[in-house]
Write an enzyme that holds these catalytic residues in place. Sequence first.
Site, PDB file in Angstrom:
ATOM      1  N   SER A   1       0.864  -1.172   0.000  1.00  0.00           N
ATOM      2  CA  SER A   1       0.000   0.000   0.000  1.00  0.00           C
ATOM      3  C   SER A   1       0.898   1.217   0.000  1.00  0.00           C
ATOM      4  O   SER A   1       2.053   1.148   0.436  1.00  0.00           O
ATOM      5  CB  SER A   1      -0.894   0.005   1.241  1.00  0.00           C
ATOM      6  OG  SER A   1      -1.543   1.249   1.406  1.00  0.00           O
TER       7      SER A   1
ATOM      8  N   TYR B   1      -2.050   0.854  10.625  1.00  0.00           N
ATOM      9  CA  TYR B   1      -2.104   0.130   9.348  1.00  0.00           C
ATOM     10  C   TYR B   1      -0.809   0.332   8.574  1.00  0.00           C
ATOM     11  O   TYR B   1      -0.256  -0.618   8.005  1.00  0.00           O
ATOM     12  CB  TYR B   1      -3.307   0.632   8.550  1.00  0.00           C
ATOM     13  CG  TYR B   1      -3.410   0.108   7.140  1.00  0.00           C
ATOM     14  CD1 TYR B   1      -3.673  -1.231   6.883  1.00  0.00           C
ATOM     15  CD2 TYR B   1      -3.259   0.963   6.051  1.00  0.00           C
ATOM     16  CE1 TYR B   1      -3.785  -1.711   5.594  1.00  0.00           C
ATOM     17  CE2 TYR B   1      -3.377   0.503   4.751  1.00  0.00           C
ATOM     18  CZ  TYR B   1      -3.633  -0.834   4.519  1.00  0.00           C
ATOM     19  OH  TYR B   1      -3.743  -1.296   3.236  1.00  0.00           O
TER      20      TYR B   1
END
Length: 236
Positions: free
Chosen positions: A136, A150
């Site tokens: 990501s 995250y």
Amino acid sequence: MTDRPIMMLTGGSRGIGHAIARDAQARGWHVCLGLRGDRPQLPAGLDPDHAEFHPYDATDRGSAAPWVADVVARHGRIDAVVASAGIITDTLLTEASDDEVDNLFEINVHAPRKLASAAWKALCETGHGRVVILGSLSGKRVAGKATGLYAVSKFAAVALAHALRHEGWEQGVRATAVCPGPVATDMGASAAPGSRELSHMTQPEDVAGLVMHAIELPNTASVPELHVNCRLDGLF
């Protein structure tokens, strides 16, 4: 047994993973999906002649080895491992429970590590094995406090791809971290509800195309990371 190259794929029931499975089939791959549940079924939209599934749970560290063994027994080879399964949280780093942190890392980091390790011998034997870790852009920068925890897990996932690339280089294994920003999936929508229309986000099919491009490049054109974004976001 099939004469197509063999891909093992997690997260293939929806979103980016499902788009990767469809794209891989269109390019001549046989896709072996690891699916959760007692009675998993092949997701809609896939050609059953060139796909199969095996029970797999990213939270179960013992589920990778039997899946790999089954694929090798059926086909005698593994050409690519794609770790697309992942979860997200907006819990603040300082407020997260140990259980939440452990679960996040179990799925986003430990599960792809275990799967790559289980498949490693088969990947090396091909001379051109491929590993793709769905990272990501949160694995490249921390965009805000709500994505901090995250991001910590995704930084680790990106590092995992680099570590595998180093370990497998002499055996022809190439590993890539594919790092998208917001993607038009259920997870993407839940991560930023109401902030943008899905049509304005990167589409799963475009991420899938990048994954397959990285996989199909020759050993002499290794790509350590691929970044894609739907908005102007600093360096990305």
